[in-house]
Structure formats: structure tokens, C-alpha cells
Design a protein around this motif. Structure first.
Motif, mmCIF file in Angstrom:
data_model
loop_
_atom_site.group_PDB
_atom_site.id
_atom_site.type_symbol
_atom_site.label_atom_id
_atom_site.label_comp_id
_atom_site.label_asym_id
_atom_site.label_seq_id
_atom_site.Cartn_x
_atom_site.Cartn_y
_atom_site.Cartn_z
ATOM 1 N N PHE A 121 11.063 -2.037 9.301
ATOM 2 C CA PHE A 121 11.589 -3.120 10.136
ATOM 3 C C PHE A 121 10.387 -3.380 10.896
ATOM 4 C CE2 PHE A 121 15.713 -1.644 8.255
ATOM 5 C CZ PHE A 121 16.145 -3.148 7.795
ATOM 6 N N THR A 122 9.282 -2.340 11.051
ATOM 7 C CA THR A 122 8.334 -2.592 12.307
ATOM 8 C C THR A 122 6.824 -2.610 11.553
ATOM 9 O OG1 THR A 122 7.754 -0.171 12.954
ATOM 10 C CG2 THR A 122 9.817 -1.384 13.825
ATOM 11 N N LEU A 151 8.763 -6.331 0.757
ATOM 12 C CA LEU A 151 7.941 -5.359 -0.058
ATOM 13 C C LEU A 151 8.415 -3.926 0.768
ATOM 14 C CD1 LEU A 151 6.594 -4.041 -2.459
ATOM 15 C CD2 LEU A 151 4.558 -4.616 -1.352
ATOM 16 N N ARG A 152 7.933 -4.013 1.957
ATOM 17 C CA ARG A 152 8.381 -2.848 2.846
ATOM 18 C C ARG A 152 9.638 -2.103 2.906
ATOM 19 N NH1 ARG A 152 5.840 -5.387 7.173
ATOM 20 N NH2 ARG A 152 7.888 -5.427 8.405
ATOM 21 N N LEU A 188 10.925 -5.502 -7.690
ATOM 22 C CA LEU A 188 9.754 -5.593 -7.595
ATOM 23 C C LEU A 188 8.979 -6.416 -8.864
ATOM 24 C CD1 LEU A 188 8.798 -1.739 -6.884
ATOM 25 C CD2 LEU A 188 8.277 -3.861 -5.571
ATOM 26 N N ALA A 189 9.561 -6.243 -10.057
ATOM 27 C CA ALA A 189 8.974 -6.967 -11.206
ATOM 28 C C ALA A 189 9.179 -8.432 -11.217
ATOM 29 C CB ALA A 189 9.779 -6.254 -12.412
ATOM 30 N N LYS A 190 10.432 -8.868 -10.748
ATOM 31 C CA LYS A 190 11.040 -10.020 -11.216
ATOM 32 C C LYS A 190 10.949 -11.115 -9.832
ATOM 33 C CE LYS A 190 13.964 -8.725 -14.972
ATOM 34 N NZ LYS A 190 15.499 -9.118 -15.348
#
Length: 220
Positions: free
Chosen positions: A208-209, A77-78, A67-69
Motif C-alpha cells: 500500500f506504500t 501488481l504490488r 498476472l497472466a490475463k
């Protein structure tokens, strides 16, 4: 062209699968110890739970690093958010396996009050749900995730059956109340394991959806 984040996401999946394997082993040992009256196996459950806790910290750290890099896009993201949630569910499953080992050890210190066939069935279903939900996550198989969701009803029905039979026994045999409460706690923890596997199946569908089916949300 394969992105750098794709390799890291694959590593995350492998970490989650490894952690899930530890959960499956902890549950299997706790139930085997109970069914075979083998007290030595209960100690192994605690050892594996320590490994699950280490897995939990490692997966969280890997997610925070991504998340940071990497600045993940919506789909990535999901997936990362789902891994964080799955990680927490697996950690709780480790705790519940330990709870089962505690209650199982206590139960074996009393006179047995009933056959453990339903407890064994619950553990088998819970084990299939854990493995199945994680397999769905790795494959991105949302259709099979729906099958996992339906299996939770089987565990709930068996838990209710155990509760009903134990309560009926205690009414006629109040001296067996401690043993009865141990069985109720074991069944309750197995039900909670099923609930956490259900959460994972829901996270698969979200990852995935993009559809959130919690709290009565619709899928398909």
C-alpha cells in the motif's frame, strides 16, 4: 467505474482471510490440546493443515491467473505480489502448527517439567499477530501494521525466557532432557509463527506504500 480486476483483487483478499482463519484455528487447537492434555485435538490440526495446503494452491492459481490475463498496473501488481508472499507465509504457519502438535504430543508423554504460562502467552500473541496482520492487509492499514511489527519483540523475549528456564532445568535434571527439548521446539515454532506474521505486516506496508522495509528499511 469499478474495474474487473478490482473485483478479482477483492476475491483474493477473501481467500487470504479464509486461509488465515484456518491457520488461526490450527494454532489454537495445537495449543489447546497441549494445555488441556487432549490428544484427540492434535489429529484435527493435521486435518486443518491439509485444508491450508489446498488454500495455498488455490490462492497461487488465482494470482497466476490475474498476472497472466489482467496486465495489472504498478499498484495492482504490488498487491498481487504481496498476496503471493502472504500465501507462502500462511502455508508455513500451517506447517509450524503441525510441528507444535507433534512436539506437544511428545511432551505430554513425559512428566511435565514446568508451567506452560509462557507458551500460552506466546500462542496468544502469535494468534493476535496473525489476525491483526491480515486485518491490516484487507483494510490497507499500514499504521496498524507497524504495531504488529513491534509485537514480534514480545514473542522473542518470551521464547528466550522459555529457553533459559528449560536449559537451567535440564542442567539439574538431565533425565528431563527430552521433555525440555519438546518445549524448546514448541517455543521455537511459536517464534517462527510470529516471524511470518511480521513478514505479512511488512508486505502490507509494501503493497500500500511501495516501501520495502525488510532488512532494516525505513517506513514513514
Amino acid at each position: 467505474m469499478e474495474r474487473a480486476i478490482d473485483l478479482q483483487l477483492e476475491d483474493l483478499k477473501k481467500m487470504i482471510l479464509l486461509m488465515g482463519g484456518h491457520v488461526e484455528k490450527a494454532l489454537s487447537l495445537a495449543i489447546t490440546a497441549l494445555l488441556n492434555k487432549d490428544l484427540s485435538l492434535f489429529a484435527q490440526v493435521h486435518e486443518i493443515e491439509s485444508q491450508i495446503n489446498e488454500d495455498h494452491i488455490r490462492v497461487d492459481g488465482a494470482c497466476m491467473n490475474l498476472l497472466a490475463k489482467q496486465g495489472p498496473v504498478a499498484k495492482d501488481l504490488r498487491l498481487i505480489l504481496s498476496v503471493i508472499k502472504i500465501n507462502n507465509d500462511l502455508e508455513r504457519m500451517g506447517d509450524q502448527s503441525v510441528n507444535i502438535s507433534y512436539s506437544g504430543k511428545d511432551y505430554l508423554s513425559h512428566k511435565p517439567i514446568q508451567q506452560l504460562n509462557d507458551i500460552q502467552k506466546m500462542s496468544e500473541i502469535a494468534g493476535r499477530m496473525v489476525k491483526g496482520s491480515l486485518d491490516c492487509f484487507v483494510r490497507g492499514d499500514t499504521e496498524q501494521a507497524k504495531v504488529i511489527l513491534s509485537m514480534d519483540d514480545e514473542i522473542d523475549a518470551l521464547k528466550n525466557k522459555v529457553f533459559k528456564e528449560v536449559k537451567a532445568h535440564i542442567k539439574g535434571n538431565p533425565e528431563d532432557v527430552d521433555a525440555g527439548l519438546d518445549l524448546i521446539l514448541i517455543a521455537r515454532n511459536l517464534e517462527r509463527l510470529g516471524d511470518h506474521a511480521t513478514n505479512i505486516a511488512e508486505d502490507v506496508i509494501f503493497a500500500f506504500t511501495g516501501k520495502d522495509i525488510r532488512h532494516g528499511g525505513k517506513f514513514g
